[in-house]
Design a protein around this motif. Structure first.
Motif, short mmCIF file in Angstrom:
data_model
loop_
_atom_site.label_atom_id
_atom_site.label_comp_id
_atom_site.label_asym_id
_atom_site.label_seq_id
_atom_site.Cartn_x
_atom_site.Cartn_y
_atom_site.Cartn_z
N LYS A 144 3.32 5.91 -3.02
CA LYS A 144 4.35 6.65 -4.01
C LYS A 144 4.18 6.08 -5.08
O LYS A 144 4.66 7.42 -5.50
CB LYS A 144 5.38 5.68 -3.00
N HIS A 145 3.51 5.22 -5.97
CA HIS A 145 3.77 5.46 -6.90
C HIS A 145 2.41 6.34 -7.58
O HIS A 145 3.21 7.10 -8.37
CB HIS A 145 3.15 3.88 -7.56
N ALA A 146 1.35 6.20 -7.33
CA ALA A 146 0.52 7.35 -7.30
C ALA A 146 0.94 9.31 -6.74
O ALA A 146 0.69 9.57 -8.03
CB ALA A 146 -1.15 7.48 -6.28
N SER A 147 1.74 9.05 -6.24
CA SER A 147 2.64 10.37 -6.07
C SER A 147 2.94 11.21 -6.96
O SER A 147 3.45 11.87 -7.59
CB SER A 147 2.92 10.77 -4.41
N GLN A 202 0.40 -1.15 -0.31
CA GLN A 202 -0.23 -0.32 0.23
C GLN A 202 1.34 1.39 -0.20
O GLN A 202 -0.02 1.86 -0.21
CB GLN A 202 -0.85 0.25 0.98
N GLU A 203 2.15 0.91 0.54
CA GLU A 203 3.05 2.42 0.72
C GLU A 203 3.63 2.31 -0.66
O GLU A 203 3.51 3.52 -0.75
CB GLU A 203 4.45 2.32 1.72
N MET A 252 12.38 10.52 -13.13
CA MET A 252 10.83 10.78 -12.27
C MET A 252 10.42 9.48 -12.62
O MET A 252 10.03 8.76 -12.33
CB MET A 252 10.19 11.48 -12.48
N LYS A 253 10.45 9.77 -14.66
CA LYS A 253 9.43 8.82 -14.87
C LYS A 253 10.36 6.95 -14.06
O LYS A 253 9.71 5.81 -14.61
CB LYS A 253 10.00 9.17 -16.31
N LYS A 254 11.58 7.19 -14.22
CA LYS A 254 12.39 5.68 -13.99
C LYS A 254 12.23 5.26 -12.53
O LYS A 254 12.00 4.15 -12.51
CB LYS A 254 14.39 6.26 -14.41
N GLN A 255 12.00 6.47 -12.03
CA GLN A 255 11.73 6.05 -10.13
C GLN A 255 10.30 4.76 -10.16
O GLN A 255 9.55 4.06 -9.53
CB GLN A 255 11.85 7.09 -9.49
N ARG A 257 10.11 1.82 -11.35
CA ARG A 257 10.45 0.91 -10.09
C ARG A 257 9.85 0.40 -9.45
O ARG A 257 9.86 -0.29 -8.74
CB ARG A 257 12.64 1.47 -10.15
N LEU A 258 9.17 1.25 -9.63
CA LEU A 258 7.47 1.53 -7.88
C LEU A 258 6.79 0.44 -8.86
O LEU A 258 6.62 -0.20 -8.33
CB LEU A 258 6.95 2.61 -7.45
N LYS A 259 6.22 0.73 -9.41
CA LYS A 259 5.81 -0.21 -10.42
C LYS A 259 6.42 -1.88 -10.60
O LYS A 259 5.28 -2.94 -10.37
CB LYS A 259 5.35 0.30 -12.09
#
Length: 58
Positions: free
Chosen positions: A13-16, A8-9, A38-41, A44-46
């Motif tokens: 972060k991904h949505a933000s 969930q966290e 930012m797109k790379k980050q 990575r989260l996805k």
């Protein structure tokens, strides 16, 4: 931290980050390198969310 709360966290972060990327894309003065980072980050989260959701933990 449980797996579900960690997921969930990560999703928050991904949505933000997604919102920040969209806002940056609309701003004419956005630095292209910053936007790319930012797109790379976000990617990575996805990928981390997908990996944890599928149960393939290291």
């Amino acid at each position: 931290m449980s797996l579900s709360s960690h997921l969930q966290e990560l999703k928050k972060k991904h949505a933000s980050l997604s919102d920040r990327v969209e806002a940056a894309q609309r701003a004419p003065s956005t630095d292209g390198l910053h936007l790319a980072e930012m797109k790379k980050q976000k990617l990575r989260l996805k990928e981390e969310i997908a990996r944890l959701s599928s149960g393939r933990l290291h």
